[in-house]
Design an enzyme around this catalytic site. Structure first.
Site, PDB file in Angstrom:
ATOM      1  N   ARG A 325       0.833  -1.209   0.000  1.00  0.00           N
ATOM      2  CA  ARG A 325       0.000   0.000   0.000  1.00  0.00           C
ATOM      3  C   ARG A 325       0.869   1.261   0.000  1.00  0.00           C
ATOM      4  O   ARG A 325       0.478   2.279  -0.583  1.00  0.00           O
ATOM      5  CB  ARG A 325      -0.974   0.012   1.176  1.00  0.00           C
ATOM      6  CG  ARG A 325      -1.972   1.146   1.128  1.00  0.00           C
ATOM      7  CD  ARG A 325      -3.025   1.044   2.210  1.00  0.00           C
ATOM      8  NE  ARG A 325      -4.144   0.190   1.855  1.00  0.00           N
ATOM      9  CZ  ARG A 325      -5.265   0.618   1.288  1.00  0.00           C
ATOM     10  NH1 ARG A 325      -5.421   1.900   1.002  1.00  0.00           N
ATOM     11  NH2 ARG A 325      -6.239  -0.227   1.013  1.00  0.00           N
ATOM     12  N   GLU A 728      -9.461   6.350   7.467  1.00  0.00           N
ATOM     13  CA  GLU A 728      -8.022   6.563   7.329  1.00  0.00           C
ATOM     14  C   GLU A 728      -7.613   7.827   6.579  1.00  0.00           C
ATOM     15  O   GLU A 728      -6.641   8.484   6.971  1.00  0.00           O
ATOM     16  CB  GLU A 728      -7.391   5.345   6.644  1.00  0.00           C
ATOM     17  CG  GLU A 728      -7.427   4.088   7.475  1.00  0.00           C
ATOM     18  CD  GLU A 728      -6.984   2.868   6.694  1.00  0.00           C
ATOM     19  OE1 GLU A 728      -5.929   2.310   7.029  1.00  0.00           O
ATOM     20  OE2 GLU A 728      -7.679   2.480   5.737  1.00  0.00           O
TER      21      GLU A 728
END
Length: 780
Positions: A325, A728
């Protein structure tokens, strides 16, 4: 059946519908201190308290471990070590490399050696101190530099490539390279790691675990006990914070508590104190990044090479996906044209780093944001103009380095609106004048965007289940696989179900997440909690609603499309009856009033070997302007003002979303400015309490903090009610504060040398950077 709920007046809407700013379902309990967490539960009869003894060495062979005196100490019921595990000595999520108890070797300071179950935690701790432990020490690999030198690699992966980065760099009109070190971060959840295990018949066990991933806890406990998964139930009503630190880590404590409970027949609880928690559990990965950027005279990127190096710790944990990621987000919101992104994942003799809000994305974004600041400094441009010039756009500038087409970029519109509303341009000019007139205090301002991919990057995790019961009085029981850690997931999903049935939110009972109701769930992580669990709950509600509609159409002799649920009532042709009465009539007609629901995220796929595919369903966007001031004599710094404009699509609950945006920014600010993890050369964490590890406090919040949800936001994909994830992405808005600090440091050198600031930008680090920029300014 038609849904008239979106076409009715505000006066006739149900209470607590989607898009309504409803308070968190436990808000009053949180404030009053009546919300029940695991350690608040009434102690069961004969409860055993479990103390876990830890290694004091980072890399050693255990030459002697004598526990006789521990077992005979007052109050001790049982002592357990590796040889006492009936199943597999492993609590890892994937790789099989995380032993519950060390077996002959230790690989980090804080690794569990054995557990003492006693009548009190004090008795257990005292008894553990009687153990005789001897080690044969080996040289530990502690830092990224140590691991690089020792070639201590956790995993090798192929670079991500778009076009020909090296050719573009070689042919670029301008070229700049640089480095930045980014520290880790402790989760510092208010409720520490805790598990309570209750023994059941036939050796079964029921575990209350503060976990984001009850299903993984169930699997690990069964594995360690040598039992089937259906012998274990894991339950959770709420956590006091998680932030990723309760995704994989809680399985260790659930397994140890369960071992004690099954072996003794007595309830057992593991509840770590803060110091042990910080020493024993993983952190956000710290990174060292390098960038090499080729660009035109106006700052447009022609080619980019980015290298990301991370400290993973002693085992795999989730480091593969986290570092993937990071690579996915090394572009942030920018088209890199030609790009090569490399990732080096190092194994060290420190606790295994783990998931943390953003899951590698923040570290990846820092790479390109630092690079663009460097580009802007070199060409003497406003960094906002450089950022705007490089945003994704269509056509021709919409391909990511991993092969996903960016179809929904709203970054430019959002950033320009924020710049205007926050008066960025005029304030930047005022700050330049302030810096010209002040020798000691220097200010900086920066506007940075966020483009964050939404979905688990591990494709099979993108699924969810739910269970909905409607009782004969019209009340509803809701259960799903998501977990509540303070983020407001439960109230959002309840609003979705209330909307489907068109009944007031107060009719929906939110219940604990438990593995014997909804099985095989994914962790509440990747900002996907509302997306996937909300969809699953809606499917369950729609199934029941469909049955009720068919029953009403038959009973009142109307077409199915004439049955409308609205405002606690059901309209069937000319008839209007209460929802409660229809439910009761359906029960007497033997209509099922219970259903499961299931959802799997569409469109996503990824070939990890080729580093190409579509890992994300959609992107969430945001932007922030931060204004800061630094004291060049002390390094002290402060964020004076923050303006945030964030895209949550069409919000499910604006009140909860605003809370997530503010909290995410402040947590990101802590990561980048105050929260410093210090390991000594032996691998010992020296900052393992609030006395030495500084999380943001109320006084660190900017005095001026303007937060708005972008009114134009809408998800182009078929997400739940066209909303976007919000857990997030806001954390990365704090990169604007780090960027602003960099520009303040640059001002300390009269703009003659580019700043070299590392994170966290503590007073010591700012002083170092100020001294460095002033020294280099004299050399120009």
């Amino acid at each position: 059946m038609p849904d008239a709920s979106n076409n009715i007046s505000v006066e006739s809407r149900i209470k607590g519908d989607v898009r309504e700013a409803v308070r968190h379902d436990s808000a009053e309990k949180h404030v009053a201190g009546t919300a029940i967490y695991i350690d608040d539960m009434a102690p069961p009869k004969d409860l055993l308290h479990v103390y876990i003894a830890m290694s004091t060495r980072a890399n050693a062979r255990i030459t002697r471990l004598e526990l006789g005196r521990v077992r005979s100490a007052p109050g001790v019921e049982i002592v357990l070590a590796a040889e006492d595990i009936p199943g597999k000595n492993d609590y890892s999520p994937i790789a099989g490399d995380d032993p519950v108890f060390a077996d002959g070797e230790v690989f980090y300071i804080g690794q569990p050696l054995f557990a003492v179950a006693a009548d009190s935690i004090e008795a257990g701790r005292a008894a553990a101190g009687l153990a005789v432990i001897e080690y044969e020490d080996r040289q530990p690999v502690v830092t990224i530099a140590d691991a690089r030198a020792a070639a201590s690699v956790l995993e090798c992966v192929e670079p991500m490539r778009l076009g020909d980065a090296q050719a573009a760099l070689n042919n670029a009109a301008n070229r700049i390279s640089g480095k930045c070190n980014i520290g880790g971060q402790d989760h510092f959840y208010l409720e520490g790691q805790v598990a309570l295990a209750l023994p059941k018949e036939d050796g079964d066990v029921h575990v209350y675990s503060s976990t984001q991933n009850p299903t993984e806890g169930q699997h690990v406990v069964a594995r360690v006990l040598g039992k089937q998964q259906n012998d274990v139930v894991v339950e959770l009503r709420r956590m006091g914070g998680g932030f990723g630190g309760k995704e994989t880590q809680p399985s260790l404590f659930a397994a140890i508590a369960s071992l004690v409970a099954v072996k003794t027949g007595r309830p057992a609880k593991v509840c770590l104190d803060r110091d042990d928690d910080m020493i024993m559990t993983g952190k956000r990965h710290d990174f060292e990044i390098e960038y090499d950027i080729g660009f035109k005279d106006d700052g447009e990127i022609e080619g980019a090479a980015v290298t990301l190096e991370s400290r993973c710790g002693y085992s795999a944990d989730l480091s593969s996906a986290i570092n993937d990621r990071a690579m996915f987000h090394a572009d942030n919101a920018y088209f890199l044209n030609n790009a090569e992104i490399q990732s080096h994942r190092y194994r060290t003799h420190t606790v295994s780093n783990t998931a943390f809000r953003g899951f590698g994305g923040p570290q990846g974004m820092m790479a390109i944001e630092c690079a663009l600041d460097a580009v802007a400094f070199q060409i003497g441009a406003d960094p906002l103009d450089v950022r705007l010039r490089n945003l994704y756009a269509r056509p021709g500038r919409d391909m990511t380095p991993y092969g996903q087409v960016v179809e929904d970029s709203v970054a430019r519109e959002l950033m320009e609106e924020l710049a205007a509303n926050a008066q960025y341009r005029s304030r930047r000019a005022e700050i330049a004048e302030f810096n010209r007139c002040n020798k000691v205090l220097k200010k900086g301002i920066s506007l940075t965007p966020v483009k964050f991919g939404i979905s688990f990057t591990t494709t099979h995790l993108n699924q969810a289940g739910a269970l909905v019961h409607v009782y004969t009085d019209g009340s509803v029981h809701l259960n799903h696989g998501g977990t509540e850690m303070g983020q407001g997931l439960m109230v959002k999903v309840a609003q979705i179900v209330a909307h489907e049935f068109q009944i007031d939110l107060g009719r929906i009972k939110i219940s604990a997440t438990v593995t014997d109701k909804v099985p095989n769930t994914s962790a509440t992580a990747a900002s996907s909690g509302s997306d996937i669990n909300g969809m699953a709950a809606r499917e369950a509600a729609r199934t029941i609603k469909g049955r009720l509609a068919s029953f009403a159409a038959e009973k009142y002799r109307c077409a199915p499309n004439e049955v409308v649920f609205r405002n606690n009532s059901v309209h069937a042709g000319e008839q209007c009856i209460s929802f409660n009465d229809l439910v009761k009539a359906a029960y007497f007609a033997r209509i099922s009033l219970s259903s499961t629901g299931y959802y799997r995220t569409p469109k996503i796929h990824y070939d990890r070997a080729k580093q190409k595919g579509r890992p994300f369903f959609y992107y969430a966007y945001g932007a922030a302007v931060s204004e800061v001031v630094i004291d060049t004599l002390t390094g002290e710094n402060r964020v004076l003002r923050v303006d945030i404009l964030h895209d949550v699509g069409r919000p499910l609950n604006p009140a909860v979303d605003l809370g997530q945006i503010e909290g995410g920014f402040i947590q990101g600010l802590g990561w980048l400015t105050t929260e410093e993890l210090v390991f000594d050369d032996a691998g010992a964490l020296k900052t393992h309490a609030p006395s030495t590890y500084k999380i943001p406090t109320c006084s660190d919040r900017p005095d001026i903090m303007n937060i708005e949800i972008w009114e134009k936001g809408e998800n182009i994909e078929e997400s739940i009610h066209k909303s976007k994830a919000v857990g997030e992405p806001p954390l990365m808005l704090a990169i604007s504060a780090f960027s602003a600090l960099s520009w303040a440091v640059a001002a300390a050198g009269d703009g003659k040398a580019a700043p070299r600031l590392n994170a966290p930008a503590t007073p010591e680090e700012i002083l170092r950077a100020v001294d460095d920029v002033r020294r280099r300014a004299t050399e120009v």
